[in-house]
Enzyme design. Sequence first.
Site, mmCIF file in Angstrom:
data_model
loop_
_atom_site.group_PDB
_atom_site.id
_atom_site.type_symbol
_atom_site.label_atom_id
_atom_site.label_comp_id
_atom_site.label_asym_id
_atom_site.label_seq_id
_atom_site.Cartn_x
_atom_site.Cartn_y
_atom_site.Cartn_z
ATOM 1 N N SER A 22 2.804 10.292 -15.339
ATOM 2 C CA SER A 22 2.456 11.367 -15.887
ATOM 3 C C SER A 22 2.353 10.850 -17.620
ATOM 4 C CB SER A 22 3.749 12.202 -15.410
ATOM 5 O OG SER A 22 4.026 13.036 -14.687
ATOM 6 N N ARG A 26 -1.571 12.128 -20.538
ATOM 7 C CA ARG A 26 -0.408 13.081 -21.008
ATOM 8 C C ARG A 26 -0.858 11.798 -22.897
ATOM 9 N NH1 ARG A 26 2.671 14.876 -17.818
ATOM 10 N NH2 ARG A 26 3.637 17.098 -18.014
ATOM 11 N N SER A 166 7.912 24.689 -13.625
ATOM 12 C CA SER A 166 6.487 23.341 -13.781
ATOM 13 C C SER A 166 6.185 23.143 -14.614
ATOM 14 C CB SER A 166 5.719 24.237 -13.023
ATOM 15 O OG SER A 166 3.981 23.353 -13.345
ATOM 16 N N GLN A 168 3.565 21.111 -15.932
ATOM 17 C CA GLN A 168 2.254 21.143 -15.683
ATOM 18 C C GLN A 168 2.144 22.791 -16.351
ATOM 19 O OE1 GLN A 168 0.290 20.677 -11.982
ATOM 20 N NE2 GLN A 168 0.819 18.399 -11.720
ATOM 21 N N ASP A 313 8.872 15.253 -7.225
ATOM 22 C CA ASP A 313 7.518 14.108 -6.371
ATOM 23 C C ASP A 313 8.667 13.260 -5.834
ATOM 24 O OD1 ASP A 313 5.769 15.052 -7.818
ATOM 25 O OD2 ASP A 313 6.107 14.136 -9.458
ATOM 26 N N ARG A 344 3.729 19.636 1.063
ATOM 27 C CA ARG A 344 4.643 18.719 1.354
ATOM 28 C C ARG A 344 5.950 19.267 2.709
ATOM 29 N NH1 ARG A 344 4.262 15.882 -4.283
ATOM 30 N NH2 ARG A 344 2.211 14.366 -3.948
ATOM 31 N N ARG A 388 1.784 10.520 -1.521
ATOM 32 C CA ARG A 388 3.123 10.543 -1.442
ATOM 33 C C ARG A 388 3.332 10.773 -0.031
ATOM 34 N NH1 ARG A 388 4.827 9.375 -6.381
ATOM 35 N NH2 ARG A 388 3.331 11.287 -8.144
HETATM 36 C C1 S3P Z 1 3.433 16.550 -12.936
HETATM 37 C C2 S3P Z 1 4.809 17.775 -13.115
HETATM 38 C C3 S3P Z 1 4.941 17.731 -11.475
HETATM 39 C C4 S3P Z 1 4.782 16.843 -11.202
HETATM 40 C C5 S3P Z 1 3.378 16.143 -11.024
HETATM 41 C C6 S3P Z 1 3.058 15.445 -12.269
HETATM 42 C C7 S3P Z 1 2.568 16.599 -14.678
HETATM 43 O O1 S3P Z 1 3.896 19.642 -11.409
HETATM 44 O O2 S3P Z 1 4.514 17.867 -9.328
HETATM 45 O O3 S3P Z 1 2.936 15.312 -9.886
HETATM 46 O O4 S3P Z 1 2.783 14.802 -15.104
HETATM 47 O O5 S3P Z 1 3.174 17.085 -15.298
HETATM 48 P P1 S3P Z 1 4.672 20.693 -11.753
HETATM 49 O O6 S3P Z 1 4.466 20.068 -12.687
HETATM 50 O O7 S3P Z 1 3.420 21.475 -11.378
HETATM 51 O O8 S3P Z 1 5.872 20.955 -10.632
#
Ligand code: S3P
Length: 428
Positions: A22, A26, A166, A168, A313, A344, A388
């Site tokens: 992550s 970024r 979320s 993301q 995760d 999952r 995973r």
């Molecule tokens: C992540 C956010 C999570 C996670 C993904 C990485 C990120 O997803 O499951 O593996 O780096 O922001 P969501 O934000 O959709 O829950």
Amino acid sequence: MIQEVSGTKKLWGSITLPPDKSISHRAAMFAAIAEGESVIRNYSDAADPQSTLSCLRQLGVAVEQKNSTVTIQGAGRTGLQKPDADLDCGNSGTTMRLMAGILAGAGIESRLVGDHSLSSRTMERIITPLTQMGAVIRGRNGNFAPLEVGRGNGLRGMRYPLPIASAQLKSAVLLAGLFSESDTEVIETVPSRDHTERLLKLPTEAYGTGKIIRSCSSHPLPKQTYRVPGDFSAAAFWLVAGSVHPDAEIVLKGIGLNPSRTAALQILQEMGADIEIDILGEDTTEPTGNVTVRSSQLRAVKLDPSLIPNCIDELPVLMVAMCFAEGRSEIAGAEELRHKETDRLSAMASLLQAAGEKFEEKKDGIIIHGRGNHHPEAASFQSEHDHRIAMAGGVLALMGTGTSRIIDAEATQISYPDFWSDLQQLAS
Ligand code: S3P
């Protein structure tokens, strides 16, 4: 590729984790839109963060990688170029969703594509708010990749209460907000990982029981020069393996211990795991440390649903831990697991079934009737091409009676390319 894993008598050793996925994504994206040179050390060589680098190169960003050090010459907010081909995000949801926020904000005409799994994951969650901000972004059937981004006429900031916990989605909206004069305010009531707000130093304040995060075009974008810590989500596989195996001591070095990522630690400790944490300090703006895990007898647990985004995760491998706890464990409120690289909940149900475990799959979670310390049957575990799930299968197999087979085991390349060699090293 089929990976054979045999039950092991002991699990001892020390592991250096792969760089955090992550944070790697970024660091690269934020460096690309900042001004000047960023030097990112310990960048992940796993497939997902490499997809992010190749998309940035296609956008005209100068990206150089020497071993694990990535140097990026920032193009600034206005320097990204229209790519001459599709931007391939591979298997990476973070690449597609965060990149969509940047491209929609900057108005770069582009097309984001992904592999079979990514092309079947919902994108409506980002298309809707980005469109409300004035972006031009369309998905196949309004919901799926390929995503087409148009030039648009500039974005308006907006106040956005997150409808789903979320990171993301939160990040996509905040990144688009960096291209609009008026403030974008994202309101978060259930906390999710906060790397975006930390690494961009976005103004954040308490708001009711949650928080509000702001971004706008006058917010200065910091360079991203630091060392990426080890991936806590990768460490979680060893935290579980070390806890449930009767003869284990595993030292995990240099792991990111950002509190918005580490609920699995808390959960395992509540289950009675023997885990020692040695905080090293803040590397980047992220806390890091070494963690030692030793064998223990786990107790069943009922997860607090508000912790789910913080361990989303880690849930597959926490399900493995629950099989080795005494009694009934429960995960509820985790419907999001059905929208990951694979469904999952269903993939883990197949894995646990193959190992002869006792459980009930629910719409939004699972109930596991833990059998305490035991040796599951050796089995063939289907990874369903999900990294995973493959690694959760590997941990189950280490506890098994004979030799298990993990099918499509190369899926670990997505986040943890050395997983199988680390497993062999700990088990030898
Ligand atoms: C992540 C956010 C999570 C996670 C993904 C990485 C990120 O997803 O499951 O593996 O780096 O922001 P969501 O934000 O959709 O829950």
